[in-house]
Write an enzyme that holds these catalytic residues in place. Structure first.
Site, mmCIF file in Angstrom:
data_model
loop_
_atom_site.group_PDB
_atom_site.id
_atom_site.type_symbol
_atom_site.label_atom_id
_atom_site.label_comp_id
_atom_site.label_asym_id
_atom_site.label_seq_id
_atom_site.Cartn_x
_atom_site.Cartn_y
_atom_site.Cartn_z
ATOM 1 N N GLU A 277 0.826 -1.220 0.000
ATOM 2 C CA GLU A 277 0.000 0.000 0.000
ATOM 3 C C GLU A 277 0.857 1.267 0.000
ATOM 4 O O GLU A 277 0.745 2.093 0.904
ATOM 5 C CB GLU A 277 -0.883 0.019 1.254
ATOM 6 N N GLY A 279 2.009 5.000 -0.658
ATOM 7 C CA GLY A 279 1.357 6.273 -0.954
ATOM 8 C C GLY A 279 2.403 7.307 -1.308
ATOM 9 O O GLY A 279 2.609 7.668 -2.462
ATOM 10 N N ARG A 280 3.123 7.742 -0.270
ATOM 11 C CA ARG A 280 4.127 8.782 -0.436
ATOM 12 C C ARG A 280 5.155 8.445 -1.524
ATOM 13 O O ARG A 280 5.509 9.289 -2.332
ATOM 14 C CB ARG A 280 4.867 8.972 0.896
ATOM 15 N N ARG A 316 1.997 19.982 5.888
ATOM 16 C CA ARG A 316 3.058 19.133 6.458
ATOM 17 C C ARG A 316 4.105 19.895 7.277
ATOM 18 O O ARG A 316 4.479 19.425 8.358
ATOM 19 C CB ARG A 316 3.729 18.285 5.365
ATOM 20 N N TYR A 320 4.273 18.499 10.926
ATOM 21 C CA TYR A 320 5.369 17.566 11.233
ATOM 22 C C TYR A 320 6.736 18.217 11.153
ATOM 23 O O TYR A 320 7.736 17.497 11.043
ATOM 24 C CB TYR A 320 5.403 16.399 10.225
ATOM 25 N N CYS A 345 -2.935 33.291 9.584
ATOM 26 C CA CYS A 345 -2.651 33.937 10.867
ATOM 27 C C CYS A 345 -2.304 32.917 11.942
ATOM 28 O O CYS A 345 -3.075 32.683 12.881
ATOM 29 C CB CYS A 345 -3.816 34.816 11.263
ATOM 30 N N GLU A 346 -1.167 32.265 11.762
ATOM 31 C CA GLU A 346 -0.608 31.312 12.720
ATOM 32 C C GLU A 346 0.911 31.385 12.565
ATOM 33 O O GLU A 346 1.404 31.434 11.430
ATOM 34 C CB GLU A 346 -1.001 29.867 12.377
ATOM 35 N N TYR A 374 0.212 13.899 0.390
ATOM 36 C CA TYR A 374 -0.185 14.576 1.635
ATOM 37 C C TYR A 374 -0.080 16.096 1.490
ATOM 38 O O TYR A 374 0.282 16.796 2.425
ATOM 39 C CB TYR A 374 0.634 14.051 2.828
HETATM 40 C C1 LIG Z 1 -1.244 5.984 5.215
HETATM 41 C C2 LIG Z 1 -1.289 4.520 4.984
HETATM 42 C C3 LIG Z 1 -0.530 3.948 3.955
HETATM 43 C C4 LIG Z 1 0.410 4.721 3.077
HETATM 44 O O1 LIG Z 1 1.515 5.204 3.761
HETATM 45 P P1 LIG Z 1 2.726 5.860 2.949
HETATM 46 O O2 LIG Z 1 3.687 6.262 3.987
HETATM 47 O O3 LIG Z 1 2.161 7.038 2.219
HETATM 48 O O4 LIG Z 1 3.261 4.844 2.026
HETATM 49 C C5 LIG Z 1 -0.662 2.577 3.742
HETATM 50 N N1 LIG Z 1 -1.479 1.820 4.512
HETATM 51 C C6 LIG Z 1 -2.218 2.339 5.507
HETATM 52 C C7 LIG Z 1 -3.090 1.456 6.299
HETATM 53 C C8 LIG Z 1 -2.145 3.708 5.785
HETATM 54 O O5 LIG Z 1 -2.860 4.216 6.785
#
Ligand SMILES: *Cc1c(COP(=O)(O)O)cnc(C)c1O
Length: 428
Positions: A277, A279-280, A316, A320, A345-346, A374
């Protein structure tokens, strides 16, 4: 080379593939997210190629990193399904043409309506984050006359070595079920009518650069799979989650080839379909946030470069302390030391503190790099600001894939009748 070339300087001006960012700013305005189709595809292919040694696998893009339909559609074209965490993301994944069986539904707080929505859609894998959720899913499936296919998310109690706010696999984290409870919960849920529990899932955090914690977590999952099989359970799937990090400076990304080798080594005798899975890793480098310098005003130690993008557009850094490279669209070789801040305004609305950046003047265009993951997905209308537009580029063409939307249009307001009455009464 791990970095691709979606955004390049050509003739002194920054381009997204074949399109000058100045052209996009002129046509669409700023702030605007700009995505490179080529960079998305390249990252997707790098990830898949790194997993070549793994015989049975399925890849699901973590939609929360970038839920744009155009982005999802490109990734569907690269053979990706979707990892979702809400009914809204389910709607987005289906709208982008993802097949329901290629969708994995994670998340600790799925509502009864969302569980029913997932079953109606025929989502392939519901990743259960607790026993009670499993009970509810089974009961809903029985009521609807369907069979739910699900996995149990395990919290392996491994620290991913990343930022505390994106760590999800330690024992004090809300995600999944405790490793020690996993077998008991699996035994009970597997007996439930309406529920086919076909595997286990793990995801220990995001922006992970060190593979050791991932390996530790995966080894624990391997032991659990063996223990579950010894008790007669049929395990056909293991979801290894996402989390591989990218470099936000000029260094190398998380080592995807080493990741693939590690996974192949650790899982060689598991005999399951492995699910991933990311994402980033797929989307971060494929996007920039295009912005215009509003003001350069003096500060005590160095000037403040005030840009028209704020923490509501790209959260971000405020959330973070994340780093995004700031670069001029038409750099002239000169540099300056400055704070780069947004209009919100922060005090946390700051993208760079006393950083050496390309010299910019009022009216110049600039980008915050590596904002494809993100970025837009975390945007809000705080300070009643508009949601930034989003643009996708492919070769020498570009298209608006999400328009700029005023806060008032996103959140239509209504007046309670007593206030309205008083106003009218006043006028009378
Ligand atoms: C956010 C998330 C991801 C993706 O995370 P990345 O750091 O973007 O690869 C995969 N699985 C689950 C369950 C998540 O919550």
């Amino acid at each position: 080379m791990s970095r691709d070339t979606g955004f390049v300087l050509r003739g002194g001006a920054l381009h997204a593939e074949g399109v000058a960012l100045g052209r996009i700013a002129q046509a669409v305005g700023t702030p605007t997210y700009v995505y490179s189709t080529g960079a998305l595809r390249a990252a997707a292919r790098r990830f898949r190629e790194a997993l070549a040694p793994i015989p049975r696998k399925s890849l699901a893009f973590a939609v929360k990193a970038n839920p744009s339909l155009a982005v999802l559609s490109v990734l569907r074209g690269e053979g990706f399904g979707a990892d979702i965490v809400s009914g809204g993301e389910l709607t987005a994944a289906l709208a982008a043409g993802m097949a329901a069986e290629d969708i994995v539904y994670s998340g600790v707080g799925k509502t009864p309506e969302e569980l029913a929505q997932a079953l109606r859609a025929g989502v392939g894998h519901v990743n259960l984050e607790g026993e009670r959720e499993g009970d509810a899913l089974a009961a809903t499936a029985v009521r609807m006359g369907v069979e739910a296919t699900a996995m149990l998310r395990i919290n392996p109690d491994v620290d991913a070595g990343t930022h505390a706010k994106i760590t999800t696999g330690t024992s004090d984290s809300k995600f999944g079920v405790a490793f020690a409870d996993a077998i008991g919960i699996f035994d009970r849920l597997a007996r439930r009518p309406g529920l086919t529990l076909h595997g286990v899932a793990v995801h220990i955090g995001s922006q992970i650069m060190d593979l050791k914690p991932l390996e530790t977590a995966y080894r624990r999952i391997g032991e659990l799979v063996a223990a579950l099989r010894a008790r007669g359970h049929v395990i056909t799937h293991v979801d290894l989650g996402g989390g591989l990090g990218v470099d936000y400076h000029d260094g190398p990304d998380g080592d995807v080839a080493a990741y693939g080798e590690m996974v192949a080594r650790v899982t060689h005798d598991w005999d399951v379909t492995l699910m991933f899975e990311p994402g980033r890793y797929i989307a971060a480098h494929a996007g920039v946030l295009l912005t215009r310098v509003l003001w350069v005003k003096p500060g005590e130690e160095c000037p403040f470069v005030v840009i028209d993008a704020g923490m509501n557009d790209l959260a971000r850094p405020a959330l973070y302390d994340a780093w995004h490279e700031f670069a001029a669209v038409a750099p002239n070789g000169a540099t300056m030391r400055a704070h780069v801040v947004g209009p919100v305004c922060e005090s946390s609305d700051r993208f760079a503190k006393g950083r050496l950046i390309d010299r910019v003047r009022e009216g110049d265009l600039a980008v915050l790099r590596d904002a494809g993951a993100y970025g837009a997905s975390m945007a809000s209308c705080y300070n009643s600001r508009a949601l930034a537009a989003e643009v996708m580029v492919e070769g020498d063409r570009f298209a608006v894939i999400a328009p700029r939307i005023d806060a008032a249009a996103i959140r239509p307001q209504s007046m309670p009748d007593w206030l309205e009455a008083r106003r009218l009464g006043h006028a009378a």
